[in-house]
Write an enzyme that holds these catalytic residues in place. Structure first.
Site, short mmCIF file in Angstrom:
data_model
loop_
_atom_site.label_atom_id
_atom_site.label_comp_id
_atom_site.label_asym_id
_atom_site.label_seq_id
_atom_site.Cartn_x
_atom_site.Cartn_y
_atom_site.Cartn_z
N ASN A 299 -66.26 40.19 -53.36
CA ASN A 299 -65.58 39.31 -52.42
C ASN A 299 -65.41 37.91 -52.98
O ASN A 299 -64.35 37.29 -52.86
CB ASN A 299 -66.37 39.22 -51.11
CG ASN A 299 -65.86 40.23 -50.09
OD1 ASN A 299 -64.73 40.70 -50.20
ND2 ASN A 299 -66.68 40.56 -49.12
N ASP B 112 -73.73 51.87 -49.34
CA ASP B 112 -72.97 50.62 -49.33
C ASP B 112 -72.36 50.36 -50.70
O ASP B 112 -72.65 51.04 -51.68
CB ASP B 112 -73.80 49.45 -48.81
CG ASP B 112 -74.83 48.95 -49.81
OD1 ASP B 112 -74.90 49.53 -50.93
OD2 ASP B 112 -75.56 48.00 -49.49
N GLU C 32 -70.48 46.11 -45.40
CA GLU C 32 -70.02 47.03 -46.44
C GLU C 32 -70.87 48.30 -46.41
O GLU C 32 -70.93 49.04 -47.38
CB GLU C 32 -70.05 46.36 -47.82
CG GLU C 32 -71.42 46.19 -48.46
CD GLU C 32 -72.12 44.87 -48.10
OE1 GLU C 32 -71.85 44.36 -46.99
OE2 GLU C 32 -72.92 44.39 -48.91
N HIS D 120 -61.60 37.90 -49.67
CA HIS D 120 -61.95 38.82 -48.59
C HIS D 120 -60.86 39.85 -48.31
O HIS D 120 -61.13 40.95 -47.88
CB HIS D 120 -62.29 38.03 -47.32
CG HIS D 120 -63.64 37.38 -47.41
ND1 HIS D 120 -64.80 38.06 -47.13
CD2 HIS D 120 -64.01 36.13 -47.79
CE1 HIS D 120 -65.81 37.26 -47.30
NE2 HIS D 120 -65.37 36.07 -47.72
N ASP E 152 -61.58 43.66 -48.10
CA ASP E 152 -61.21 44.55 -46.98
C ASP E 152 -60.46 45.78 -47.48
O ASP E 152 -60.65 46.89 -46.98
CB ASP E 152 -60.32 43.79 -45.98
CG ASP E 152 -61.15 42.85 -45.09
OD1 ASP E 152 -62.40 42.91 -45.19
OD2 ASP E 152 -60.55 42.07 -44.33
#
Lengths: 309, 120
Positions: A185, A177, A220, A190, A194
């Site tokens: 974030n 991750d 993630e 966000h 992304d």
């Protein structure tokens, strides 16, 4: 122009049918028995077959059955039985064998013309239906893929993973991750988050081989299943991914391991152990690849401090 | 001649004439060549009590005679075909004799028709 195959053992009837069919401007192919008709059917893919009931070598029933079961052409062949048989039961048997229509002998040209105009309509409907079916099947395949793909990263999703795990039994799992993704974030928003996940997905797809399976496992979290591979190989793959992602050099000031976006990875022969190994990587400073063997023994008591993320 | 022509459906012949000048003489020629072969096979089948062969040959002759409008011949053939299918050929010789007579009559008529259309 329609192509019509006539299967009729009687020469006089054959000659007459040919004249009638040609008078409509259609192409006529003649067969003297069922066997010849079958060969000509395969060779010329006619739109309509007009077949006698009783014929030497292969009768009309068998010809009809064969044509209905044939996969030689995707086009629909309209089948008309031709018979002087007046028995209703024979007509019923013929229709059950897959015939579309029947004509009694001797054939009345006007009658035949009417039947052929129906044949044109029906074959066109079948063609349209076949085209729609094809389109639907393509759409179905697309939806099937879409339903098993993570829309953001284009990797497999949980559903695909679940299905693949039914088949793939012997594998190494690489679970990784993004380090301090929540902080990323919070700081960049966000949309930017992304974008990071997208870039990581692209890197994974670049590095993975065809027989390897890559999934977006959670927010993630990413997962790779490497079938029939050793832990050493899996560690090497995980290391390549870790290096590649660090090399993209996406600035991440809040990351404790490096000033750019990095990942931590756990490698093991099961998902559960890979999860524990990932935890080890987190504890040991992040931006690294770990197995359960890297954990100092005995396992220290896990505390509530923020080790994850 | 009147006696003969009642065995023929002239509407069928007219229909064939409508399909072109060559068709009728060609079909008649084919019929006159093929029908005696079928008749001989049917006679043989009756002698040998071969009901399957009788059925098939009667069926074919029924088809070709009907397509030329020779309804009486076609009817007699239908009767022999039925006998062949049932396997009981007891009454077949009598019916077959009537068929031979009927065929001779249409043959004379067809030969006349062909000669006439050829002279056109």
């Amino acid at each position: 122009m329609m192509r019509i195959l006539v299967a009729e053992d009687d020469g006089a009837s054959r000659l007459i049918l040919q004249a009638v069919i040609q008078s409509f401007g259609s192409e006529c192919i003649l067969a003297a028995d069922g066997r010849d008709a079958w060969d000509l059917f395969l060779a010329s893919a006619p739109d309509v077959v007009i077949s006698d009931w009783m014929m030497p070598r292969m009768d009309g029933m068998e010809l009809c059955r064969r044509i209905r079961n044939s996969t030689a052409s995707t086009r629909y062949t309209y089948f008309i039985f031709l018979s002087s048989l007046k028995h209703k039961s024979d007509v019923i048997r013929g229709m059950e064998a897959g015939a579309d229509d029947y004509l009694s002998k001797p054939v009345d040209p006007d009658d035949l013309r009417i039947r052929l105009s129906v044949a044109t309509r029906i074959t066109e409907l079948h063609t349209r239906l076949a085209r729609q079916t094809e389109r639907l099947e393509a759409l179905n395949r697309e939806l099937f893929e879409e339903g098993r793909t993570d829309s953001l990263t284009r990797l497999g999703n949980r559903r695909r993973l679940h299905e693949d795990l039914q088949v793939v039994k012997n594998y190494c799992a690489v679970l990784f991750d993004v380090d301090h993704f929540k902080l990323y974030n919070d700081l960049h928003g966000h949309v930017a988050g992304d974008e990071v996940l997208c870039r990581i997905g692209a890197e994974v797809l670049k590095i993975c081989r065809k027989e390897e399976f890559a999934y977006r496992y959670g927010g993630e979290e990413f997962l790779l299943l490497l079938p029939e591979q050793s832990i050493q190989n899996a560690i090497a793959v995980a290391e390549r991914i870790r290096t590649a992602i660090q090399a993209i050099a996406l600035p991440h000031a809040e990351n404790s391991a490096a000033p750019v976006v990095t990942i931590s990875a756990g490698v093991a022969q099961s998902l559960e152990e890979a999860d524990s190994a990932l935890y080890v990587a987190k504890r040991q400073g992040r931006n690294c690849v770990r197995t359960l063997n890297d954990e100092p023994k005995p396992v220290p008591e896990r505390t509530g401090e923020a080790l994850v993320g | 001649m009147k006696e003969l022509t009642k065995h023929i459906d002239h509407a069928v012949l007219d229909g064939l004439r409508d399909l072109g000048p060559d068709l009728l003489p060609n079909v008649i020629a084919l019929f006159l060549k093929d029908a005696p072969v079928r008749l001989a096979a049917m006679g043989q089948a009756i002698i040998e009590n071969n009901s399957g062969s009788l059925e098939v040959n009667a069926h074919t002759l029924k088809g070709s005679s009907a397509s030329l409008g020779a309804i009486h011949v076609a009817e007699l053939c239908a009767g022999l075909e039925r006998m062949g299918r049932s396997g009981d050929l007891g009454h077949a010789p009598g019916l077959f004799a009537r068929l031979e007579v009927a065929f001779d009559q249409v043959r004379i008529l067809f030969i006349g028709l062909s000669a006439r259309s050829n002279s056109h």
